[in-house]
Design a protein around this motif. Structure first.
Motif, PDB file in Angstrom:
ATOM      1  N   GLN A 197      85.691  60.920 116.745  1.00 55.98           N
ATOM      2  CA  GLN A 197      86.040  61.555 118.020  1.00 55.98           C
ATOM      3  C   GLN A 197      84.856  62.357 118.523  1.00 55.98           C
ATOM      4  O   GLN A 197      84.317  63.192 117.805  1.00 55.98           O
ATOM      5  CB  GLN A 197      87.246  62.472 117.853  1.00 55.98           C
ATOM      6  CG  GLN A 197      87.594  63.288 119.087  1.00 55.98           C
ATOM      7  CD  GLN A 197      88.182  62.434 120.200  1.00 55.98           C
ATOM      8  OE1 GLN A 197      88.763  61.389 119.949  1.00 55.98           O
ATOM      9  NE2 GLN A 197      88.030  62.890 121.434  1.00 55.98           N
ATOM     10  N   HIS A 198      84.455  62.108 119.748  1.00 56.67           N
ATOM     11  CA  HIS A 198      83.359  62.880 120.331  1.00 56.67           C
ATOM     12  C   HIS A 198      83.892  64.179 120.919  1.00 56.67           C
ATOM     13  O   HIS A 198      84.871  64.188 121.657  1.00 56.67           O
ATOM     14  CB  HIS A 198      82.655  62.085 121.434  1.00 56.67           C
ATOM     15  CG  HIS A 198      81.508  62.837 122.032  1.00 56.67           C
ATOM     16  ND1 HIS A 198      80.232  62.769 121.521  1.00 56.67           N
ATOM     17  CD2 HIS A 198      81.454  63.705 123.075  1.00 56.67           C
ATOM     18  CE1 HIS A 198      79.432  63.558 122.227  1.00 56.67           C
ATOM     19  NE2 HIS A 198      80.155  64.131 123.177  1.00 56.67           N
TER      20      HIS A 198
ATOM     21  N   GLU B  12      83.812  50.152 128.009  1.00 58.28           N
ATOM     22  CA  GLU B  12      83.866  48.785 127.484  1.00 58.28           C
ATOM     23  C   GLU B  12      83.970  48.752 125.962  1.00 58.28           C
ATOM     24  O   GLU B  12      84.259  47.698 125.377  1.00 58.28           O
ATOM     25  CB  GLU B  12      82.635  48.007 127.935  1.00 58.28           C
ATOM     26  CG  GLU B  12      82.585  47.704 129.415  1.00 58.28           C
ATOM     27  CD  GLU B  12      82.231  48.929 130.268  1.00 58.28           C
ATOM     28  OE1 GLU B  12      82.447  48.875 131.494  1.00 58.28           O
ATOM     29  OE2 GLU B  12      81.735  49.942 129.696  1.00 58.28           O
ATOM     30  N   GLN B  13      83.747  49.880 125.300  1.00 56.00           N
ATOM     31  CA  GLN B  13      83.852  49.941 123.839  1.00 56.00           C
ATOM     32  C   GLN B  13      85.280  50.164 123.360  1.00 56.00           C
ATOM     33  O   GLN B  13      85.535  50.188 122.153  1.00 56.00           O
ATOM     34  CB  GLN B  13      82.960  51.065 123.310  1.00 56.00           C
ATOM     35  CG  GLN B  13      81.478  50.825 123.535  1.00 56.00           C
ATOM     36  CD  GLN B  13      80.629  52.035 123.170  1.00 56.00           C
ATOM     37  OE1 GLN B  13      81.076  53.181 123.316  1.00 56.00           O
ATOM     38  NE2 GLN B  13      79.419  51.796 122.696  1.00 56.00           N
ATOM     39  N   ILE B  14      86.220  50.303 124.290  1.00 53.05           N
ATOM     40  CA  ILE B  14      87.609  50.525 123.903  1.00 53.05           C
ATOM     41  C   ILE B  14      88.184  49.267 123.263  1.00 53.05           C
ATOM     42  O   ILE B  14      88.215  48.197 123.863  1.00 53.05           O
ATOM     43  CB  ILE B  14      88.464  50.926 125.118  1.00 53.05           C
ATOM     44  CG1 ILE B  14      88.062  52.315 125.631  1.00 53.05           C
ATOM     45  CG2 ILE B  14      89.955  50.913 124.768  1.00 53.05           C
ATOM     46  CD1 ILE B  14      88.778  52.734 126.897  1.00 53.05           C
ATOM     47  N   THR B  15      88.626  49.397 122.024  1.00 48.48           N
ATOM     48  CA  THR B  15      89.392  48.375 121.317  1.00 48.48           C
ATOM     49  C   THR B  15      90.408  49.105 120.449  1.00 48.48           C
ATOM     50  O   THR B  15      90.325  50.324 120.251  1.00 48.48           O
ATOM     51  CB  THR B  15      88.506  47.498 120.411  1.00 48.48           C
ATOM     52  OG1 THR B  15      87.969  48.321 119.355  1.00 48.48           O
ATOM     53  CG2 THR B  15      87.356  46.855 121.186  1.00 48.48           C
TER      54      THR B  15
ATOM     55  N   PRO C 133      86.603  55.193 123.883  1.00 48.75           N
ATOM     56  CA  PRO C 133      87.643  55.395 122.865  1.00 48.75           C
ATOM     57  C   PRO C 133      88.086  56.844 122.714  1.00 48.75           C
ATOM     58  O   PRO C 133      89.279  57.110 122.533  1.00 48.75           O
ATOM     59  CB  PRO C 133      86.971  54.884 121.586  1.00 48.75           C
ATOM     60  CG  PRO C 133      85.940  53.909 122.050  1.00 48.75           C
ATOM     61  CD  PRO C 133      85.434  54.452 123.349  1.00 48.75           C
ATOM     62  N   SER C 134      87.149  57.808 122.781  1.00 53.19           N
ATOM     63  CA  SER C 134      87.528  59.212 122.611  1.00 53.19           C
ATOM     64  C   SER C 134      88.440  59.689 123.729  1.00 53.19           C
ATOM     65  O   SER C 134      89.349  60.491 123.510  1.00 53.19           O
ATOM     66  CB  SER C 134      86.279  60.096 122.536  1.00 53.19           C
ATOM     67  OG  SER C 134      85.580  59.900 121.331  1.00 53.19           O
ATOM     68  N   VAL C 135      88.196  59.216 124.946  1.00 51.38           N
ATOM     69  CA  VAL C 135      89.044  59.611 126.071  1.00 51.38           C
ATOM     70  C   VAL C 135      90.430  59.004 125.918  1.00 51.38           C
ATOM     71  O   VAL C 135      91.449  59.702 126.070  1.00 51.38           O
ATOM     72  CB  VAL C 135      88.416  59.190 127.412  1.00 51.38           C
ATOM     73  CG1 VAL C 135      89.371  59.517 128.566  1.00 51.38           C
ATOM     74  CG2 VAL C 135      87.080  59.885 127.628  1.00 51.38           C
ATOM     75  N   LEU C 136      90.520  57.718 125.608  1.00 47.42           N
ATOM     76  CA  LEU C 136      91.833  57.093 125.453  1.00 47.42           C
ATOM     77  C   LEU C 136      92.598  57.738 124.305  1.00 47.42           C
ATOM     78  O   LEU C 136      93.802  57.991 124.409  1.00 47.42           O
ATOM     79  CB  LEU C 136      91.690  55.592 125.217  1.00 47.42           C
ATOM     80  CG  LEU C 136      93.014  54.844 125.008  1.00 47.42           C
ATOM     81  CD1 LEU C 136      93.978  55.075 126.173  1.00 47.42           C
ATOM     82  CD2 LEU C 136      92.761  53.358 124.782  1.00 47.42           C
TER      83      LEU C 136
END
Length: 506
Positions: free
Chosen positions: A104-105, A92-95, A115-118
Motif C-alpha cells: 500500500q502506498h 492500468e496496474q489494477i488487477t 491498486p492503492s486507490v482501489l
C-alpha cells in the motif's frame, strides 16, 4: 452497450398529493397483496421530469469535478506533516493480484490511480463510509469519505491516507483477507430481463419495467464499481454475456447485512459538503454517503425536517402540467419502476413538501453534479440507508445556498411557437420526449427545484447524458455554473511523515 439512452437525470420529485398521511408512512407488505388498480398506482408514483437538451459534460469537465475539493471550505482540515512520496502506481496496474497483495502506498492523495486507490475505496465501502461508485482513481468522493472516517476515529483529519488511517480502516472494514474476490456467478446474478430504454418518454411508459439495460450495468450496481473497473479486473471477458457458473473477479463490497454500532437517530445533509451522514444519539457518524444536492438556482431546503416514510421501487407519474421544461399540452404518462426510472430504486419521503432522498440511474454523477433540490445518492447507498431509517427520524440540512426562480421556459417557448404558427399558418411540431428548455448545463434529480449542472458521461458506455428540469414555479431562467466546471484548487504540498511500501493484506 449499457445505457444508450442519455441518462434520465432528474428533477422535481414529489409523491402524489392524493396519498396523504397514510401514504407517507412505510407499509408492511401483505402475504398476498391485491392487484392495484390504475388510480392506486398513480397515487403511489413519484413525479419527475428531465430535459434531454442540456449540454453534455466533457471528459475534461468530469475530471475537474473529480478533483474539485471545494467541499473542504466547510470542514476543518488538520495540517499534513512529514515528507511526501510520489505514488508511482498507474491505473492500468489494477488487477486482483495487485489489489490483494501489492504494498500500500502512503501517503495517498491527489490526482492518482492504481491498486492503492482501489484498495482504499473498497475498505471505505466496507467501513460504511461510501466513496460512491468505485473507479480506482483518487478524487473528491474518496477524499471526503476518508476525511470523515478520520474525524470519527480520532485520527489526524487530513483527507489523505496515512499509515495510521490505513491500519484503522482495515480493522473497521473487518480485516478482509482479500479485497478483490473470485466469485462464481449464480443464475440470479446474471438473470435479466435487460431492456433497452426508449428515448421517447411515452414509449418508455409502455415498458413492463425500467429494467437494467445490460448485465454489465447490473454488475456495476451490484459491486459498486464502474464498468471500466470491472473490465480491468476481468480482461477479455464479455461482461454482457457472462453465464451462470462463470467466475469473475469482483470488489469485496460491504454485505447487505452490514450495520453500524447503533440505531440511526438523525440524518445530516450538507449542501456545500455534498454528503449525507447518519448519526447515532450521541452525534457519532454511523454512515457516510456522497450526495448530489440542489444547486444555485435549485436549492435544497434549509433547517430541520423529518423522515415521513420509505417507498421501495417507486414508479414515476409524468405530469407535464406541474413540470417545468415540459409544455402543459403534453399528456400524462406512468413510467414503470426499476433501476432505470429517474428516481432510482428508493424514495425516502421528507416532511418538507416535495423533497426526498432517492436513488439515481447515473451513479457517476453523484457528488459531482447538482440535483433539483432533492438529495440524490447511488442506488446501493440509498437502498442501504432505507433499511436503517424509519418514520420520524429528524433530518437537518446544512450549508445550503441558492435562489428560486419561477418561470417555465417550456410554456413560454410553446406559446411563442403557437403565436408564430398562427401567424405563418403552420402548426408547431409536438414534443414527445419530455425535453424542456434549451438552457445548457444541467444534470440531477430532485423535487421542487430546477437543475443546474451539466450532464455527465454515462456510467454504462461513457457516452454523455442529459439533464433534468423541475416542477412548476421552481424553474430557473439561466443555469448557474456547476462546480464540475470550476477550476480546482491546487493541491497543497504533501507533508505526511509516512513511507511507501506499507503491506496491505495478509
Amino acid at each position: 452497450m449499457i445505457n444508450r439512452y442519455p441518462s434520465l437525470v432528474l428533477a422535481a420529485l414529489l409523491l402524489a398529493a392524493c396519498g396523504g398521511d397514510e401514504e407517507a408512512a412505510p407499509k408492511q407488505p401483505e402475504p398476498n397483496p391485491p392487484a392495484q388498480d390504475a388510480a392506486a398506482a398513480r397515487a403511489q408514483a413519484v413525479q419527475v421530469a428531465w430535459n434531454r437538451r442540456m449540454a453534455a459534460m466533457s471528459a475534461e469537465e468530469l475530471n475537474r469535478a473529480r478533483m474539485d475539493m471545494s467541499w473542504q471550505e466547510v470542514v476543518q482540515l488538520d495540517p499534513a506533516t512529514g515528507p511526501d512520496i510520489p505514488n508511482p502506481e498507474k491505473w492500468e496496474q489494477i488487477t486482483a493480484q495487485t489489489v490483494n497483495t501489492a504494498p500500500q502506498h502512503v501517503p495517498l492523495h491527489g490526482d492518482v490511480g492504481g491498486p492503492s486507490v482501489l484498495r482504499t475505496q473498497i475498505l471505505l465501502d466496507r467501513a460504511l463510509f461510501s466513496p460512491g461508485i468505485m473507479d480506482g482513481r483518487w478524487g473528491k468522493n474518496t477524499a471526503e469519505a476518508l476525511y470523515w472516517f478520520q474525524r470519527r476515529e480520532g485520527l489526524r483529519a487530513t483527507a489523505r491516507l496515512d499509515s495510521a488511517t490505513f491500519a484503522r480502516l482495515r480493522q473497521v472494514a473487518g480485516n478482509p483477507r482479500e479485497l478483490v474476490v473470485r466469485r462464481t456467478m449464480a443464475e440470479e446474478d446474471v438473470k435479466g430481463p435487460f431492456t433497452p430504454i426508449p428515448e421517447d418518454i411515452y414509449e418508455h411508459a409502455k415498458l413492463d419495467c425500467s429494467c437494467y439495460e445490460s448485465l454489465t450495468e447490473k454488475l456495476s450496481e451490484t459491486y459498486h464499481a464502474t464498468p471500466d473497473l470491472l473490465q480491468q479486473l476481468n480482461p477479455g471477458v464479455d461482461l454482457d454475456n457472462v453465464t451462470a457458473g462463470q467466475q469473475l473477479y469482483l470488489p469485496a463490497v460491504r454485505g447487505e447485512d452490514a450495520r453500524g454500532s447503533a440505531q440511526v437517530a438523525k440524518l445530516v445533509v450538507s449542501g456545500r459538503g455534498t454528503y449525507v451522514h447518519a448519526l447515532d444519539s450521541g452525534g457519532r457518524i454511523l454512515y457516510h454517503f456522497p450526495s448530489t444536492l440542489g444547486g444555485a438556482y435549485s436549492p435544497s431546503p434549509s433547517g430541520g425536517f423529518t423522515v415521513n416514510g420509505v417507498t421501495q421501487d417507486p414508479s414515476w407519474h409524468y405530469q407535464p402540467d406541474i413540470l417545468v421544461g415540459v409544455p402543459d399540452s403534453e399528456p400524462d404518462a406512468m413510467i414503470p419502476a426499476g433501476p432505470n426510472v429517474a428516481v432510482g430504486k428508493v424514495w425516502i419521503d421528507l416532511s418538507e413538501p416535495h423533497y426526498g432522498i432517492h436513488g439515481t440511474n447515473e451513479p457517476q454523477t453523484i457528488g459531482y453534479a447538482s440535483s433539483n433540490g432533492c438529495v440524490r445518492l447511488t442506488n446501493w447507498d440509498v437502498e442501504f440507508l432505507s433499511h436503517h431509517v424509519r418514520a420520524g427520524v429528524p433530518v437537518e440540512f446544512r450549508d445550503i445556498s441558492g435562489q428560486k426562480q419561477a418561470v417555465d421556459p417550456a410554456n413560454a417557448e410553446a406559446a411563442a411557437a403557437a403565436t408564430s404558427s398562427s401567424t405563418s399558418g403552420s402548426a408547431a411540431p409536438a414534443r414527445r420526449s419530455g425535453a424542456g428548455s434549451s438552457a445548457t448545463g444541467a444534470t440531477g434529480s430532485g423535487s421542487g427545484r430546477a437543475s443546474t449542472t451539466p450532464a455527465t458521461p454515462s456510467r454504462r458506455s461513457g457516452t454523455s447524458t442529459p439533464a433534468a428540469e423541475a416542477p412548476k414555479g421552481r424553474a430557473r431562467t439561466e443555469p448557474s455554473q456547476p462546480k464540475a466546471s470550476e477550476t480546482p484548487k491546487a493541491a497543497e504540498p504533501a507533508k505526511e511523515d509516512e513511507h511507501a511500501g506499507h503491506t496491505p493484506l495478509r
